[in-house]
Design a protein around this motif. Structure first.
Motif, PDB file in Angstrom:
ATOM      1  N   VAL A 176      53.581   2.722  60.994  1.00  0.00           N
ATOM      2  CA  VAL A 176      53.811   3.677  59.914  1.00  0.00           C
ATOM      3  C   VAL A 176      53.088   3.198  58.663  1.00  0.00           C
ATOM      4  O   VAL A 176      53.124   2.005  58.334  1.00  0.00           O
ATOM      5  CB  VAL A 176      55.317   3.831  59.621  1.00  0.00           C
ATOM      6  CG1 VAL A 176      55.541   4.673  58.368  1.00  0.00           C
ATOM      7  CG2 VAL A 176      56.032   4.464  60.794  1.00  0.00           C
ATOM      8  N   ALA A 177      52.444   4.101  57.956  1.00  0.00           N
ATOM      9  CA  ALA A 177      51.814   3.759  56.686  1.00  0.00           C
ATOM     10  C   ALA A 177      52.907   3.331  55.700  1.00  0.00           C
ATOM     11  O   ALA A 177      53.852   4.072  55.447  1.00  0.00           O
ATOM     12  CB  ALA A 177      51.041   4.961  56.129  1.00  0.00           C
ATOM     13  N   GLY A 178      52.776   2.137  55.169  1.00  0.00           N
ATOM     14  CA  GLY A 178      53.791   1.622  54.260  1.00  0.00           C
ATOM     15  C   GLY A 178      54.571   0.481  54.884  1.00  0.00           C
ATOM     16  O   GLY A 178      54.313   0.073  56.022  1.00  0.00           O
ATOM     17  N   LYS A 179      55.534  -0.038  54.128  1.00  0.00           N
ATOM     18  CA  LYS A 179      56.312  -1.192  54.577  1.00  0.00           C
ATOM     19  C   LYS A 179      57.782  -0.974  54.235  1.00  0.00           C
ATOM     20  O   LYS A 179      58.155  -0.017  53.571  1.00  0.00           O
ATOM     21  CB  LYS A 179      55.827  -2.485  53.885  1.00  0.00           C
ATOM     22  CG  LYS A 179      54.343  -2.781  54.018  1.00  0.00           C
ATOM     23  CD  LYS A 179      54.013  -4.078  53.311  1.00  0.00           C
ATOM     24  CE  LYS A 179      52.508  -4.337  53.269  1.00  0.00           C
ATOM     25  NZ  LYS A 179      51.805  -3.398  52.396  1.00  0.00           N
ATOM     26  N   GLY A 180      58.596  -1.912  54.680  1.00  0.00           N
ATOM     27  CA  GLY A 180      59.996  -1.949  54.283  1.00  0.00           C
ATOM     28  C   GLY A 180      60.860  -0.889  54.934  1.00  0.00           C
ATOM     29  O   GLY A 180      60.533  -0.322  55.986  1.00  0.00           O
ATOM     30  N   VAL A 181      61.980  -0.584  54.259  1.00  0.00           N
ATOM     31  CA  VAL A 181      62.997   0.302  54.818  1.00  0.00           C
ATOM     32  C   VAL A 181      62.476   1.720  55.081  1.00  0.00           C
ATOM     33  O   VAL A 181      62.737   2.280  56.145  1.00  0.00           O
ATOM     34  CB  VAL A 181      64.236   0.340  53.905  1.00  0.00           C
ATOM     35  CG1 VAL A 181      65.233   1.387  54.393  1.00  0.00           C
ATOM     36  CG2 VAL A 181      64.902  -1.040  53.874  1.00  0.00           C
ATOM     37  N   PRO A 182      61.742   2.375  54.142  1.00  0.00           N
ATOM     38  CA  PRO A 182      61.256   3.739  54.446  1.00  0.00           C
ATOM     39  C   PRO A 182      60.417   3.782  55.707  1.00  0.00           C
ATOM     40  O   PRO A 182      60.567   4.682  56.533  1.00  0.00           O
ATOM     41  CB  PRO A 182      60.436   4.098  53.199  1.00  0.00           C
ATOM     42  CG  PRO A 182      61.004   3.257  52.111  1.00  0.00           C
ATOM     43  CD  PRO A 182      61.380   1.964  52.768  1.00  0.00           C
ATOM     44  N   ALA A 183      59.516   2.812  55.869  1.00  0.00           N
ATOM     45  CA  ALA A 183      58.673   2.786  57.064  1.00  0.00           C
ATOM     46  C   ALA A 183      59.509   2.534  58.312  1.00  0.00           C
ATOM     47  O   ALA A 183      59.273   3.142  59.366  1.00  0.00           O
ATOM     48  CB  ALA A 183      57.600   1.699  56.917  1.00  0.00           C
TER      49      ALA A 183
END
Length: 388
Positions: A209-216
């Protein structure tokens, strides 16, 4: 009720080397409802703070060793704050000057009183600073509590996500297979899976997923649930990505997308059918060192609702090594800012001959980790498949 009231009684440390001053201040503060402790030297002040909690320090700036300049007291202020940075300090001196007042304030003193003091004015100053100190401590305690709770929640989320990852690679007759998953933060936007449909067919997938952390991580958990459900329906790789894209387009936030490589392995014939939805092209290194990139497919998932996907079939032979990976592997940087890169990754596959998948996985991950000194900027995931 008694304990609650007692907890609100201000505890004040009074520091002065003159016994009559200590006695007068303790009497004044006791009459105002304070609990007090006295110290007649800087050493006694520091010892008291090490062993007890106070709401405020009321201290002289001059002691027996230095009775005029205030330097001993200024040094004591710094040492107090080294022990308890948020402890309010009110200073008193009979040798007050503007420069001394400014310097003490620069060091973190909350207020300044000149001897001889006026009782009611002094008590007002003390109350103001005690109230301020308590509010500050309450805010910090609340912040620490939220941070602890957030850490617990992240730890739980990480454990849940770890359980979504394959704990054990399936046994694929004629192949060895291994994986590695290393989040850059507590949770990851990377995903990988290897699962058998039956004794002759298996699915292999890696996604990011593009991005990191909890949202991804949340978006990835949604995708993996759907993928596993549809993969069980025996749809082809291109059909699966088409269905997945339509669903994710309706549920993916703006500027978020997923790259995905999905393939089906015929264990008996050693044919791999795959589609690549904008993901880093896996490397298939033949026994002779030739490297084939598995690029056939389409655009990223979740960004373009009209996307279509193609697929390709490729034959695997004994000694072939297939590496699926996310960009956290190739984009790992060293101290000079250089990326590990795909060329180094290719060299790893070519140079490490005679190893099974688990050994090769560990060797590659060790190389990347050493290159970036363990400082991964992005989630790093890889899967190794070797035809025996």
């Amino acid at each position: 009720m008694v304990n609650t009231v007692a907890a609100q009684v201000p505890r004040t440390l009074i520091a002065d080397d003159q016994p009559d001053v200590l006695a007068a201040l303790r009497l004044l503060l006791k009459g105002a409802g304070y609990q007090t402790e006295a110290a007649d030297s800087p050493a006694a002040v520091l010892d008291a703070i090490r062993h007890e909690k106070f709401d405020l320090v009321l201290m002289d700036l001059n002691y027996a060793r230095d009775t005029t300049s205030g330097k001993e007291g200024l040094d004591l202020i710094e040492r107090i704050h080294a022990l308890d940075h948020d402890l309010p300090i009110v200073v008193m001196t009979a040798w007050a000057t503007v420069d001394l007042a400014v310097e003490s304030m620069r060091l973190g003193v909350r207020d300044f009183v000149q001897k001889p003091w006026e009782n009611s004015r002094l008590l007002r100053k003390l109350k103001t600073q005690i109230d301020y100190g308590r509010r500050l401590r309450d805010r910090e305690a609340a912040t620490q509590s939220r941070e602890r709770q957030l850490k617990l929640e992240l730890d739980e989320a990480r454990e849940i996500q770890r359980r979504l990852m394959p704990r054990k690679m399936p046994h694929l007759h004629g192949f060895s297979i291994a994986n590695a998953w290393q989040p850059a933060r507590g949770v990851s936007g990377d995903y990988l899976a290897a699962f058998k449909f039956d004794e002759s067919r298996a699915g292999l997938c890696v996604a990011d997923v593009a991005g990191k952390g909890v949202p991804a991580a949340l978006l990835m958990s949604n995708m993996q649930a759907v993928l596993k459900s549809w993969a069980a329906e025996f749809v082809s790789p291109s059909e699966l990505c088409l269905k997945l894209n339509k669903l994710m387009c309706a549920n993916t936030p703006l500027r978020k997308f997923i790259t995905c490589f999905y393939s089906e392995l015929d264990i008996t014939t050693r044919k791999l059918t795959f589609t690549n939805a904008g993901h880093n092209a896996p490397m298939l290194v033949r026994r002779d060192g030739d490297c084939i990139r598995l690029e056939e497919g389409g655009r990223v998932i979740g960004a373009f609702c009209d996307s279509t996907f193609t697929e390709q079939e490729i034959q695997l032979y004994e000694g072939d090594k297939l590496l699926l990976f996310t960009d956290g592997v190739t984009e790992a940087r060293n101290a000079a800012g250089d990326e590990f890169g795909e060329q180094r990754l290719h060299e790893c596959l070519r140079s490490y001959a005679g190893h099974n998948a688990a050994e090769l996985r560990t060797l590659i991950l060790d190389e990347v980790t050493a290159f970036c000194a363990g400082n991964f900027d992005d989630d790093a995931t890889l899967m190794v498949l070797i035809a025996n």
